[in-house]
Write a protein that holds these residues in place. Structure first.
Motif, short mmCIF file in Angstrom:
data_model
loop_
_atom_site.label_atom_id
_atom_site.label_comp_id
_atom_site.label_asym_id
_atom_site.label_seq_id
_atom_site.Cartn_x
_atom_site.Cartn_y
_atom_site.Cartn_z
N TRP A 208 42.29 47.23 41.26
CA TRP A 208 41.01 47.27 41.61
C TRP A 208 40.71 46.21 42.72
N LEU A 209 41.72 45.24 42.71
CA LEU A 209 41.25 44.19 43.83
C LEU A 209 41.73 44.49 45.18
N ALA A 210 42.75 45.46 45.09
CA ALA A 210 43.21 45.88 46.28
C ALA A 210 42.29 46.73 47.02
N LEU A 211 41.62 47.71 46.37
CA LEU A 211 40.76 48.55 46.77
C LEU A 211 39.38 47.88 47.01
N GLN A 212 39.00 46.77 46.99
CA GLN A 212 37.94 46.05 47.51
C GLN A 212 37.91 45.52 49.03
N GLY A 213 39.02 45.95 49.65
CA GLY A 213 39.06 45.54 51.13
C GLY A 213 38.42 46.47 52.24
N PRO A 214 38.88 46.25 53.21
CA PRO A 214 38.10 47.30 54.48
C PRO A 214 38.56 48.91 54.18
N TRP A 215 38.35 49.74 54.88
CA TRP A 215 38.60 51.03 54.85
C TRP A 215 40.05 51.24 55.25
N TYR A 216 40.65 50.59 56.03
CA TYR A 216 42.12 50.80 56.53
C TYR A 216 43.05 50.10 55.50
N ALA A 217 42.49 48.97 54.69
CA ALA A 217 43.59 48.73 53.72
C ALA A 217 43.31 49.49 52.44
N LYS A 218 42.37 49.96 52.36
CA LYS A 218 42.44 50.97 50.97
C LYS A 218 42.91 52.09 51.33
N ALA A 219 42.87 52.69 52.56
CA ALA A 219 43.90 53.74 52.74
C ALA A 219 45.33 53.73 53.02
N TRP A 220 45.58 52.42 53.45
CA TRP A 220 47.11 52.05 53.28
C TRP A 220 47.63 51.45 51.71
N HIS A 221 46.75 51.19 51.10
CA HIS A 221 47.07 51.00 49.67
C HIS A 221 47.27 52.28 48.94
N VAL A 222 46.44 53.16 49.24
CA VAL A 222 46.57 54.62 48.27
C VAL A 222 47.92 55.40 49.04
N VAL A 223 48.13 55.15 50.11
CA VAL A 223 49.16 55.98 50.72
C VAL A 223 50.52 55.10 50.35
N ALA A 224 50.51 53.88 50.57
CA ALA A 224 51.99 53.14 50.48
C ALA A 224 52.26 52.44 49.24
N LYS A 225 51.23 51.78 48.53
CA LYS A 225 51.01 50.71 47.58
C LYS A 225 50.62 51.19 46.06
N ALA A 226 49.98 52.20 46.22
CA ALA A 226 49.36 52.64 44.82
C ALA A 226 50.27 52.90 43.81
N ASP A 227 49.73 52.73 42.47
CA ASP A 227 50.36 53.03 41.46
C ASP A 227 50.95 54.31 41.22
N PRO A 228 52.19 54.74 41.16
CA PRO A 228 52.55 56.16 41.60
C PRO A 228 52.02 57.12 40.43
N GLN A 229 51.81 56.60 39.25
CA GLN A 229 51.28 57.32 38.14
C GLN A 229 49.73 57.61 38.34
N LEU A 230 48.99 56.51 38.49
CA LEU A 230 47.50 56.73 38.98
C LEU A 230 47.59 57.64 40.08
N ARG A 231 48.09 57.58 41.18
CA ARG A 231 48.11 58.23 42.37
C ARG A 231 48.37 59.95 41.99
N GLN A 232 49.14 60.19 41.24
CA GLN A 232 49.56 61.64 40.91
C GLN A 232 48.55 62.08 39.82
N GLU A 233 48.18 61.27 39.03
CA GLU A 233 47.03 61.42 38.29
C GLU A 233 45.71 61.96 39.10
N THR A 234 45.42 61.14 40.10
CA THR A 234 44.36 61.70 41.03
C THR A 234 44.55 62.79 41.71
N LEU A 235 45.64 62.92 42.24
CA LEU A 235 46.05 64.15 43.21
C LEU A 235 45.90 65.26 42.23
N ASN A 236 46.46 65.46 41.04
CA ASN A 236 46.49 66.51 40.27
C ASN A 236 44.90 66.77 39.67
N GLY A 237 44.03 65.89 39.62
CA GLY A 237 42.84 66.23 39.38
C GLY A 237 41.61 66.36 40.46
#
Length: 179
Positions: free
Chosen positions: A94-123
């Motif tokens: 949650w704290l990582a997603l509070q930054g600017p747009w480019y930080a959010k994008a980089w976090h989701v692409v490279a540093k996000a929790d794999p389980q949460l990212r996959q859950e998001t993509l599946n839904g």
């Protein structure tokens, strides 16, 4: 002419892919927030107990449960520890997603929790947002995709001698020879 249409199609594909980026980031953020609130709710009773007996230190509560001779308390220590670890993970996300747009994008692409990212993509359901951020992402992705593919095609053509210009032989003027 076909080349121009292919460029337009490529640009359109890049545009449609690019406008999905803010939607995915938004869905991931909402998923993290929902899981974070759920984890906090799960820990609420234990937090109150830790507040009463251990000055709010949940780790001390877990250590107390682990040290207990009662097997039920020792079993609960593992459960509480898992809930606490999950809560800390979701808090970091949650704290990582509070930054600017480019930080959010980089976090989701490279540093996000794999389980949460996959859950998001599946839904995730595809959507075309007409927000300025989505339009900017769409145009940027479209231009980047078109440029990269164009460079690759030109490089391949150049290496296969299709794009290189060959020197034309200079025509010699016809001179009549007199006999």
């Amino acid at each position: 002419m076909l080349r121009s249409y292919l460029r337009l199609v490529l640009f359109a594909i890049g545009l449609l892919v690019g406008v999905q980026v803010p939607g995915v980031i938004n869905d991931y953020s909402q998923r993290v927030e929902a899981h974070r609130l759920e984890a906090q709710q799960s820990l609420r009773g234990f937090s109150e107990t830790a507040q009463r007996f251990f000055n709010g230190d949940l780790q001390a509560l877990v250590a107390h449960y682990r040290a207990s001779e009662d097997p039920v308390f020792r079993s609960d220590a593992a459960s509480i520890g898992a809930l606490l670890a999950r809560n800390q993970l979701l808090e970091r996300e949650w704290l990582a997603l509070q930054g600017p747009w480019y930080a959010k994008a980089w976090h989701v692409v490279a540093k996000a929790d794999p389980q949460l990212r996959q859950e998001t993509l599946n839904g995730y359901s595809y959507q075309v947002l007409l927000a300025p951020e989505a339009i900017a992402w769409g145009i940027a992705c479209a231009l980047l995709l078109a440029w990269v593919v164009e460079c690759i095609v030109l490089f391949i053509g150049w290496t296969l001698w299709f794009g290189r210009r060959r020197a034309k032989p200079v025509a010699e003027p016809l001179v009549r020879r007199e006999r």
